[in-house]
Design a protein around this motif. Sequence first.
Motif, PDB file in Angstrom:
ATOM      1  N   ASN A   1       0.792  -1.240   0.000  1.00  0.00           N
ATOM      2  CA  ASN A   1       0.000   0.000   0.000  1.00  0.00           C
ATOM      3  C   ASN A   1       0.819   1.283   0.000  1.00  0.00           C
ATOM      4  N   GLU A   2       1.988   1.217  -0.661  1.00  0.00           N
ATOM      5  CA  GLU A   2       2.735   2.457  -0.871  1.00  0.00           C
ATOM      6  C   GLU A   2       2.097   3.210  -2.032  1.00  0.00           C
ATOM      7  N   SER A   3       2.447   4.482  -2.171  1.00  0.00           N
ATOM      8  CA  SER A   3       1.980   5.247  -3.319  1.00  0.00           C
ATOM      9  C   SER A   3       2.785   4.843  -4.552  1.00  0.00           C
ATOM     10  N   PRO A   4       2.131   4.732  -5.707  1.00  0.00           N
ATOM     11  CA  PRO A   4       2.904   4.435  -6.914  1.00  0.00           C
ATOM     12  C   PRO A   4       3.604   5.680  -7.460  1.00  0.00           C
ATOM     13  N   TYR A   5       3.290   6.833  -6.892  1.00  0.00           N
ATOM     14  CA  TYR A   5       3.868   8.089  -7.380  1.00  0.00           C
ATOM     15  C   TYR A   5       4.941   8.586  -6.416  1.00  0.00           C
ATOM     16  N   GLY A   6       5.941   9.242  -6.958  1.00  0.00           N
ATOM     17  CA  GLY A   6       6.966   9.833  -6.100  1.00  0.00           C
ATOM     18  C   GLY A   6       6.357  10.955  -5.272  1.00  0.00           C
ATOM     19  N   PRO A   7       7.021  11.312  -4.163  1.00  0.00           N
ATOM     20  CA  PRO A   7       6.477  12.372  -3.299  1.00  0.00           C
ATOM     21  C   PRO A   7       6.501  13.739  -3.985  1.00  0.00           C
ATOM     22  N   SER A   8       5.868  14.693  -3.315  1.00  0.00           N
ATOM     23  CA  SER A   8       5.855  16.081  -3.759  1.00  0.00           C
ATOM     24  C   SER A   8       7.289  16.574  -4.004  1.00  0.00           C
ATOM     25  N   GLU A   9       7.496  17.277  -5.117  1.00  0.00           N
ATOM     26  CA  GLU A   9       8.832  17.820  -5.432  1.00  0.00           C
ATOM     27  C   GLU A   9       9.253  18.811  -4.336  1.00  0.00           C
ATOM     28  N   GLN A  10       8.288  19.518  -3.782  1.00  0.00           N
ATOM     29  CA  GLN A  10       8.609  20.474  -2.702  1.00  0.00           C
ATOM     30  C   GLN A  10       9.114  19.735  -1.457  1.00  0.00           C
ATOM     31  N   ALA A  11       8.555  18.558  -1.209  1.00  0.00           N
ATOM     32  CA  ALA A  11       9.022  17.759  -0.069  1.00  0.00           C
ATOM     33  C   ALA A  11      10.453  17.288  -0.319  1.00  0.00           C
ATOM     34  N   LEU A  12      10.712  16.821  -1.544  1.00  0.00           N
ATOM     35  CA  LEU A  12      12.066  16.346  -1.866  1.00  0.00           C
ATOM     36  C   LEU A  12      13.081  17.486  -1.752  1.00  0.00           C
ATOM     37  N   GLU A  13      12.669  18.651  -2.218  1.00  0.00           N
ATOM     38  CA  GLU A  13      13.545  19.829  -2.149  1.00  0.00           C
ATOM     39  C   GLU A  13      13.881  20.158  -0.687  1.00  0.00           C
TER      40      GLU A  13
ATOM     41  N   LYS B   1     -14.919  18.605  19.705  1.00  0.00           N
ATOM     42  CA  LYS B   1     -16.151  18.219  20.413  1.00  0.00           C
ATOM     43  C   LYS B   1     -15.937  17.111  21.454  1.00  0.00           C
ATOM     44  N   PHE B   2     -14.907  16.282  21.263  1.00  0.00           N
ATOM     45  CA  PHE B   2     -14.781  15.093  22.111  1.00  0.00           C
ATOM     46  C   PHE B   2     -13.374  14.976  22.699  1.00  0.00           C
ATOM     47  N   ASP B   3     -13.292  14.899  24.027  1.00  0.00           N
ATOM     48  CA  ASP B   3     -11.965  14.781  24.637  1.00  0.00           C
ATOM     49  C   ASP B   3     -11.461  13.343  24.677  1.00  0.00           C
ATOM     50  N   ASN B   4     -12.283  12.376  24.235  1.00  0.00           N
ATOM     51  CA  ASN B   4     -11.860  10.962  24.258  1.00  0.00           C
ATOM     52  C   ASN B   4     -11.428  10.456  22.888  1.00  0.00           C
ATOM     53  N   LEU B   5     -11.374  11.354  21.894  1.00  0.00           N
ATOM     54  CA  LEU B   5     -11.079  10.931  20.509  1.00  0.00           C
ATOM     55  C   LEU B   5      -9.633  11.231  20.132  1.00  0.00           C
ATOM     56  N   LEU B   6      -8.937  10.203  19.626  1.00  0.00           N
ATOM     57  CA  LEU B   6      -7.594  10.398  19.082  1.00  0.00           C
ATOM     58  C   LEU B   6      -7.600   9.913  17.632  1.00  0.00           C
ATOM     59  N   VAL B   7      -7.235  10.800  16.728  1.00  0.00           N
ATOM     60  CA  VAL B   7      -7.220  10.471  15.300  1.00  0.00           C
ATOM     61  C   VAL B   7      -5.764  10.325  14.871  1.00  0.00           C
ATOM     62  N   VAL B   8      -5.422   9.182  14.270  1.00  0.00           N
ATOM     63  CA  VAL B   8      -4.029   8.914  13.889  1.00  0.00           C
ATOM     64  C   VAL B   8      -3.931   8.850  12.365  1.00  0.00           C
ATOM     65  N   GLN B   9      -2.964   9.568  11.823  1.00  0.00           N
ATOM     66  CA  GLN B   9      -2.760   9.559  10.363  1.00  0.00           C
ATOM     67  C   GLN B   9      -1.279   9.360  10.041  1.00  0.00           C
ATOM     68  N   THR B  10      -1.009   9.214   8.741  1.00  0.00           N
ATOM     69  CA  THR B  10       0.358   8.919   8.309  1.00  0.00           C
ATOM     70  C   THR B  10       0.723   9.679   7.030  1.00  0.00           C
ATOM     71  N   PHE B  11       2.003   9.910   6.846  1.00  0.00           N
ATOM     72  CA  PHE B  11       2.523  10.456   5.585  1.00  0.00           C
ATOM     73  C   PHE B  11       2.905   9.329   4.616  1.00  0.00           C
ATOM     74  N   SER B  12       2.685   8.067   5.022  1.00  0.00           N
ATOM     75  CA  SER B  12       3.193   6.946   4.231  1.00  0.00           C
ATOM     76  C   SER B  12       2.372   6.626   2.988  1.00  0.00           C
ATOM     77  N   LYS B  13       1.096   7.014   2.978  1.00  0.00           N
ATOM     78  CA  LYS B  13       0.210   6.568   1.892  1.00  0.00           C
ATOM     79  C   LYS B  13      -0.128   7.733   0.966  1.00  0.00           C
ATOM     80  N   SER B  14      -1.015   8.616   1.418  1.00  0.00           N
ATOM     81  CA  SER B  14      -1.478   9.699   0.543  1.00  0.00           C
ATOM     82  C   SER B  14      -0.420  10.777   0.338  1.00  0.00           C
ATOM     83  N   ARG B  15       0.668  10.756   1.103  1.00  0.00           N
ATOM     84  CA  ARG B  15       1.762  11.716   0.896  1.00  0.00           C
ATOM     85  C   ARG B  15       2.991  11.050   0.288  1.00  0.00           C
ATOM     86  N   ALA B  16       2.913   9.740   0.035  1.00  0.00           N
ATOM     87  CA  ALA B  16       3.986   9.002  -0.657  1.00  0.00           C
ATOM     88  C   ALA B  16       5.340   9.106   0.042  1.00  0.00           C
TER      89      ALA B  16
END
Length: 351
Positions: free
Chosen positions: A32-44, A198-213
Amino acid sequence: MSKFWSPIVSTLKPYVPGEQPRIANLVKLNTNESPYGPSEQALEAIRAAASADLRLYPDPVALGLREAIAARYGVSAGEVFVGNGSDEVLAHAFAALLKHDEPLLYPDISYSFYPTYAGLFGIEAIEVPLNAAFRIDIADYRRASGAIILPNPNAPTGIGLPLAEIERLVAEHPDQPVVIDEAYIDFGGESAAALVPKFDNLLVVQTFSKSRALAGLRVGFAIGQRVLIEALERVKDSFNSYPLGRAAQAGATAAIKDERWFETTRGKIIATRARLRSELERRGFEVLPSQANFVFARHSGHEGQALAAKLRERAVIVRHFAKPRISDFLRITIGTDEECARLVAALDEIL
Ligand code: PMP
């Protein structure tokens, strides 16, 4: 087993990551990696970070990156925690939020790191089966007395829950932490980050590994109210105060700001997913409805493991899980259109 090991080490059931094989001309659709290289700005930004400044420790609190994430999600930097991939963020959440006298609930079928962390931290877990349509039914979580963790969309099914259902789940358990693992949220789901105020019991976890390649950079984050984020910070500072190096902080900060790259690539992946789904269905596969950058599919005439092996002979790698309820399925990462065409051509030779 060794006389040098602590007793807990011999009981651990470590997670087995997907293969990173070195095969020439490989179509790699297994992790489940991205097939596209990361943002050129990120590489820079990463190239710029490769300077003599590497002699200096990085910012231990990654303030610039947390501010950039906070700005994108409409929260404050204090409500953002960053770590070395979302796996590490999840590990800290397990260490910080789960009570050893209350069982943790998570779905069965789901991300196989959850039982591993539960074992590592000595937390009892109750696995809640998916319903007959392989969906998470939040009514099944009413009996929870401890924390709840679920991926949205779920992995490896790819099936997502609407935000209204996540909100109901979080609202129904005001005294328990609810962790929503949104590794794949950007491919069609609606993030629960909007519910954090709204909720103090909610933790949302995300990653740069997929949609940010940027799987190779190892950056993940959590969004939650201070009470939860502070718990993660306490664990982090008891473990490694510098989880993110200078290059990772710089690259991820540039990546989260590059909306244009983000919208273009995720749009391409979503469009390819729809095309791959119909190609597979045309060849007799049942394909679960996916909101992720992969599809979960099975063919009534072909056993999953054998199909994966035959694809591999043709240099196409997909993921097969030996677990009972899903052993006839293949999890196929959405590649480029060309990679998906090679997968389909290989299937045409096999089926
Ligand atoms: N959660 C889920 C559901 C995943 O599938 C993955 C990727 N294996 C992760 C978290 C961890 O991703 P990373 O550590 O690369 O951020």
